[in-house]
Design an enzyme around this catalytic site. Structure first.
Site, short mmCIF file in Angstrom:
data_model
loop_
_atom_site.label_atom_id
_atom_site.label_comp_id
_atom_site.label_asym_id
_atom_site.label_seq_id
_atom_site.Cartn_x
_atom_site.Cartn_y
_atom_site.Cartn_z
NE ARG A 176 -4.20 1.58 0.72
CZ ARG A 176 -5.05 2.15 -0.22
NH1 ARG A 176 -5.07 1.80 -1.26
NH2 ARG A 176 -6.38 2.74 0.12
CD GLN B 178 -4.73 3.98 -3.32
OE1 GLN B 178 -6.04 4.33 -3.02
NE2 GLN B 178 -4.25 3.49 -4.41
CB THR C 90 -5.74 0.16 -6.68
OG1 THR C 90 -6.64 1.35 -7.10
CG2 THR C 90 -5.07 0.60 -5.38
CB SER D 221 -7.17 -0.72 0.80
OG SER D 221 -7.51 -1.17 -0.27
N GLY E 25 -13.52 -2.42 -7.47
CA GLY E 25 -14.82 -1.60 -7.20
C GLY E 25 -14.99 -0.87 -5.78
CB THR F 161 -9.08 -1.45 -8.10
OG1 THR F 161 -9.21 -0.21 -7.20
CG2 THR F 161 -8.49 -2.43 -7.40
#
Length: 585
Positions: free
Chosen positions: A114, A442, A422, A469, A491, A404
């Site tokens: 991440r 992000q 993503t 997330s 999604g 994503t």
């Protein structure tokens, strides 16, 4: 292809089921229609399989598996191609979560790639001068929304631990496509046509002609800049991304953006590290379901939904009926209520230990009524055995909008990968580097409001922190401890409902993975019950309203990819709402 009528979709599903669970067939998908719906059939293989969001990426992963590569090797090849052919969804400028089942050690490992907030980030990052949150799209575009990318570090570290083929070999297909051209897909063209904010000259030159029109479907597009970046990474590994020319390019692109310039530094990039974490797992029926831990809320929230649903006989209710829709939606309300308070980066916040405690979930399950929807659920009070000092936290209302991508892979040695990747919203921050890749937005996954009702929000912006997330790569084990299912979806926060639906479709309803991913999307994120437009789910609206549900009939463009073990090998399915495919031998 014209948009599918609900009755037609039901007939397609019935035909698949009548043909027999886990039917085997090759697949050559028709072009995507205006609705994005492409009829697909399950694909069977004996030894290995890859399911991903674009046929060119699937072909790249398939070639690696045929050469004896591992599931991680194939995932790297797939991701590098997706960053070129599906740039709106993922790429080198983004982040990812990966679950790896290591067959040799019979161990599941969670890799957290991440993005992180720069060292200069503060809790008021997305507040205006009056202390009010700025508009979401006002925050997205530009450098301030960009987190330090994690994908490259993730790919390099997982290759070091689980790769079989040489690192540089995994770049060959993506470099070839970038050098010689790839055809613009229907989905990429459609998203470019609706794009309002892609006005950075470098980005527009990559996707639009000199008249300002998006490249049409089928147009061959080259990306020499992306090819050059891939060559540097193939030769120099992750260090070539986080230091040197590429790093300087990223920092300059972020900090000189014409709108919302950022504050990223070379030290932020050089200091990035992936996290190796323990997966979160829980029993469901006769299976063991495992997902990503925090800072992804996906794993815990999916497991909460399943735990809340377990006391009920979903198989008897049947797919896409009033009662299965009611119970799944109510389970979603309860799980999302907890998510809004208790889930954030665990390196900055200690969540309760009992979020998936069976007794706690049984107690939450009993809140579901058969005579009326509960409306909006309140967070529960999970048991907590931690000794850290507890603080009351405010609800997080951060937007989590869709883009994503997800890929599912199993190799010939029994290894498996579930990876969701993503750049956050479509086309991320809308900033393209000189290296030919888009940068994420992000940081807008953080709560814009650092406090609510006088309480700190766990998912507030902080330096070095990873935003919460919803990505939910998932691996399911059977009662013998073998990998049974590998799945996930894009999604945004709806990922959680999409994945839960697919798990229920296979584990409760006994559907093959293609039929399960094709089921109408239904669920609640602790708001309205959302019913997928132009499906049989939409026909449930009057009955659900009679039970007190507030409903919304909307498009729900999941992008599920799922692989399931059979007696003879594997069978896979790819979401008919997108252009993904499945291949295997």
């Amino acid at each position: 292809m014209t948009p599918a009528h609900p009755i037609r979709r039901n007939c397609v599903l019935a035909a698949v089921l009548l043909a027999g669970t886990f039917a085997a067939s090759a697949q050559d998908p028709a072009p995507e229609g205006a609705s994005g719906w492409t009829e697909k059939v399950p694909v069977a293989s004996r030894h290995f399989m890859v399911a991903a969001a674009n046929p060119l990426a699937v072909d790249a992963g398939y070639a690696i598996l045929r050469q004896g590569g591992s599931a991680v090797d194939a995932a790297i090849a797939v991701q590098l191609v997706l960053g070129l052919v599906e740039p709106q969804s993922s790429g080198l400028g983004g982040g990812a979560f990966m679950l790896v089942h290591d067959a040799r050690r019979n161990k599941l490992i969670a890799y957290d790639g991440r993005e992180t907030a720069p060292a200069a980030a503060r809790p008021d990052r997305f507040l205006d001068a009056e202390g009010r949150p700025v508009g979401f799209f006002d925050a997205v575009v530009g450098g301030k929304s960009v987190g330090v990318p994690g994908v490259v570090a993730l790919l390099a570290e997982t290759h070091r631990r689980h790769g079989k083929l040489p690192w540089a070999k995994l770049f060959a297909t993506a470099i070839d496509l970038a050098d010689n051209g790839f055809p613009v897909s229907h989905r990429l063209h459609a998203l470019l046509s609706s794009q309002r904010f892609l006005d950075q000259p470098r980005a527009r030159e990559a996707f639009f002609d000199f008249l300002g029109n998006p490249y049409p479907t089928g147009r061959s597009v080259k990306s020499p800049a992306y090819a050059a970046t891939l060559r540097r990474l193939a030769a120099g590994g992750a260090n070539a991304f986080y230091q040197g020319e590429i790093a300087r390019d990223i920092v300059a692109t972020v900090n000189t953006a014409s709108k919302n310039p950022g504050d990223m530094t070379l030290a932020d990039l050089a200091g990035y590290r992936i996290k190796v974490r323990e997966p979160v797992c829980a029993g469901y029926r006769t299976y063991r379901v495992c997902g990503m831990p925090l800072p992804s809320s996906g794993g815990l929230t999916v497991l909460q939904m399943l735990g809340i649903l377990e006391p009920y006989d979903l198989a008897a209710m049947g797919p896409t009926t009033l009662w299965s829709a009611h119970f799944i939606s109510e389970a979603g309300r309860l799980a999302f209520a907890d998510r809004s308070v208790y889930m954030a980066d665990p390196d900055f916040y200690t969540p309760p230990t009992g979020l998936i405690d069976p007794g706690y979930l049984a107690e939450r399950s009993r809140l579901i009524r058969t005579d009326r929807s509960m409306g909006q659920a309140e967070p529960g009070v999970p048991p907590d055995r931690s000794t850290s000092r507890k603080v009351a936290y405010g609800r997080d209302t951060a937007l989590d909008l869709p883009s994503t991508t997800h890929l599912s892979i199993v190799d010939a040695d029994g290894n498996a990968v579930a990876m969701t990747s993503t750049i956050e919203y479509a086309f991320g921050s809308r900033l393209m580097t000189e290296g030919g890749f888009l940068l994420n937005n992000q940081l807008t996954d953080f709560s814009f409001m650092p406090t609510r009702d006088g309480k700190p929000v766990a998912n507030r912006v902080e330096a070095g922190k990873r935003p919460r997330s919803s990505m939910a790569p998932t691996i399911v084990y059977d009662r013998s401890g073998r990998v049974f299912m590998v799945t996930g979806s894009p999604g945004a926060s709806s990922i959680i409902n999409y994945v839960a639906k697919t798990l229920v479709g296979v584990l409760d309803f006994g559907l093959d993975p293609q039929a399960a991913v094709a089921l109408p999307n239904i669920g609640s994120r602790n708001g309205p019950t959302e019913l997928e437009r132009e499906t049989s789910a939409a026909l449930l609206e009057p009955k659900l309203r009679a039970l007190g549900h507030e409903t919304r009939v909307i498009d729900q463009t999941s992008g599920l990819n799922a692989i399931v073990r059979t007696k003879g090998g594997w069978v896979g399915g790819s979401d008919p709402r997108r252009e993904g495919t499945v291949r295997g031998d």
